[in-house]
Design an enzyme around this catalytic site. Structure first.
Site, short mmCIF file in Angstrom:
data_model
loop_
_atom_site.label_atom_id
_atom_site.label_comp_id
_atom_site.label_asym_id
_atom_site.label_seq_id
_atom_site.Cartn_x
_atom_site.Cartn_y
_atom_site.Cartn_z
N ASP A 1 -5.04 -7.15 5.70
CA ASP A 1 -6.29 -6.72 5.37
C ASP A 1 -7.16 -7.46 5.14
O ASP A 1 -8.28 -7.49 5.56
CB ASP A 1 -5.81 -5.65 4.17
CG ASP A 1 -6.94 -4.71 3.95
OD1 ASP A 1 -8.26 -4.70 4.73
OD2 ASP A 1 -6.96 -4.02 2.93
N LYS B 1 4.17 -15.16 1.64
CA LYS B 1 3.98 -16.15 0.10
C LYS B 1 5.52 -16.20 -0.15
O LYS B 1 6.05 -15.70 -0.99
CB LYS B 1 3.18 -15.10 -0.82
CG LYS B 1 1.76 -15.09 -0.64
CD LYS B 1 1.15 -16.60 -0.89
CE LYS B 1 1.14 -16.85 -2.51
NZ LYS B 1 0.30 -18.18 -2.84
N ASP C 1 -2.35 -17.84 1.31
CA ASP C 1 -3.63 -18.58 0.66
C ASP C 1 -4.17 -19.74 1.36
O ASP C 1 -5.27 -19.85 1.67
CB ASP C 1 -3.35 -18.83 -0.83
CG ASP C 1 -2.01 -19.61 -1.15
OD1 ASP C 1 -1.19 -19.65 -0.13
OD2 ASP C 1 -1.92 -20.27 -2.15
N TYR D 1 0.82 -0.97 -0.02
CA TYR D 1 -0.17 -0.17 0.00
C TYR D 1 0.90 1.17 0.17
O TYR D 1 0.35 2.16 -0.18
CB TYR D 1 -1.08 0.07 1.30
CG TYR D 1 -1.93 -1.15 1.23
CD1 TYR D 1 -2.41 -1.69 0.16
CD2 TYR D 1 -2.73 -1.23 2.50
CE1 TYR D 1 -3.28 -2.83 -0.01
CE2 TYR D 1 -3.66 -2.52 2.28
CZ TYR D 1 -3.84 -3.02 1.23
OH TYR D 1 -4.89 -4.12 1.15
N ASP E 1 -10.51 -9.25 7.52
CA ASP E 1 -11.85 -9.04 7.47
C ASP E 1 -12.57 -10.55 7.12
O ASP E 1 -13.79 -10.87 7.68
CB ASP E 1 -12.17 -8.30 5.95
CG ASP E 1 -12.42 -7.17 6.22
OD1 ASP E 1 -11.97 -6.60 7.13
OD2 ASP E 1 -12.80 -6.40 5.29
#
Ligand code: NAD
Length: 368
Positions: free
Chosen positions: A249, A192, A225, A141, A253
């Site tokens: 993020d 990852k 993942d 970001y 959620d």
């Protein structure tokens, strides 16, 4: 000791839910030997209306001097068309940036009385208690270059850059390990490393910090993942999850949804401790300004009340007082009190103030 708190109600339901937090603070001052000195200011859309900016230097000065900031929510459709730098959400981003809030703590806790409200089967979420520790000020970001260019053939090309330094990874790993010591002593680190060099560095640094400083904590690596999949398959396997800004993020959620309602979940954002042990901190519910129900007295105040509970725990070191609040909320839900967002057949529907009344009554009983 008197704690200096800056209150930023913001927009939409923010002022309504923050008002309830003031009542809760009043209960703690009256009953638990805590003393608060509060000031209040504008942030978000209301700050833009008055000052032409979503965050002012004056407000930031107060935030920097405070022991903790209690934040409601910002935003609303009336400000959607503003230029990017004037948007209400920029107020929150400036607070995070100027206070150096690099660690975002999001608990996903399923109260037993609400286990039927989850989209997963009750036996999968009942008793769930996860803490997601998300790196908040680095990663994709913020990484540079971040740009859109036009290529020779007329196509557009957009680039975001995932960037992490070992220092950024070290400090977030330390936060996660320290918090794990107060909980189940297990940390899962999600990245990852199979396809990203930042993931390789992440894994290497997390292990270095672990081996040198936290050998008593169980550390497990997981690919992000797979972590997303495990969160819906068997979420109770997790205690603390530490991860970067982007994966955090998304995973936080996803974890929030496991618990049934967005109106129930608090969060904390912490900065680095200074030489005197002072640590910048901002506490807020994870939900937004809910313009659809703003001003109607319908909002669920529990996420914001529990944000104050996190403040008691992390900024003021009052874990027992925080646990008392958790217990009061659990009890109120078990007694059947519900705001509209968590309403179930046969329960007692209450509004914003009614829910706080019930929590304060439960606190009175628990403290008697
Ligand atoms: P939202 O969280 O405001 O609302 C989503 C849905 O959940 C709505 O139906 C709302 O009524 C309901 N809801 C949210 N909080 C509730 C509560 N406490 N009690 C009962 N119901 C509740 O998300 P959104 O609709 O996507 O965004 C609305 C505005 O909030 C936007 O301007 C957005 O940018 C902003 N926003 C702000 C923050 C923040 O301040 N940290 C976070 C997310 C969104």
């Amino acid at each position: 000791m008197t704690y200096n708190i800056l209150i930023l109600p913001g927009d939409g339901i923010g002022p309504e839910i923050i008002e309830e937090t003031r009542r809760l603070m009043g209960w703690y001052s009256a009953n638990r030997n805590l003393s608060f000195s509060t000031s209040q200011d504008l942030v978000g859309g209301c700050s833009y209306e008055k000052h032409g900016a979503p965050a002012t230097d004056g407000m930031m000065k107060k935030a920097l001097a405070a022991d903790a900031v209690l934040f409601g929510s910002v935003g609303g459709p009336q400000w959607d068309k503003l230029p990017f730098d004037k948007k209400p959400e920029q107020g929150l981003l400036r607070l995070r940036k100027d206070l150096g809030l690099f660690a975002n703590l999001r608990p996903a806790l399923c109260f037993d009385a609400l286990k039927d409200a989850s989209s997963l089967r009750p036996e999968i979420v009942s008793g769930l208690d996860i803490l997601i520790v998300r790196e908040l000020t680095g990663g994709v970001y913020f990484g540079l270059p971040k740009e859109t260019t036009v290529l020779a053939d007329g196509q557009k090309r957009a680039v975001d850059s995932q960037v992490y330094t070992s220092h950024e990874i070290e400090r977030i790993a330390r936060v996660a390990f320290e918090l794990a010591r107060l909980r189940g002593r297990r940390v899962v680190s999600a990245e990852k490393s199979n396809v990203m060099v930042t993931g390789v560095l992440w894994r290497e640094v997390v292990h270095r910090v672990h081996d040198a400083e936290f050998p008593d904590i169980q550390l497990t690596d997981i690919l992000a993942d797979n972590c997303a999949m495990q969160l819906v398959r068997n979420p109770k396997q997790f205690d603390v999850i530490v991860t970067d800004n982007l994966f955090g993020d998304i995973l936080s959620d996803e974890a929030a949804q496991l618990t049934g309602s967005i109106g129930m979940l608090p969060s904390a954002s912490l900065g680095a401790k200074d030489a005197h042990g002072r640590q910048p901190a901002l506490y807020e519910p994870i939900h937004g300004s809910a313009p659809d129900i703003a001003g109607k007295g319908l909002a669920n105040p529990i996420a914001t009340l529990l944000s104050f509970g996190m403040c008691l725990r992390y900024s003021f070191g009052r874990s027992e007082d925080a646990a008392l609040l958790d217990k009061a909320v659990e009890q109120v839900l078990a007694e059947g009190y519900r705001t509209g967002d968590i309403m179930q057949p046969g329960m007692t529907k209450v509004g914003t103030a009614g829910m706080t009344d019930a929590v304060l009554k439960a606190l009175d009983k628990l403290a008697a």
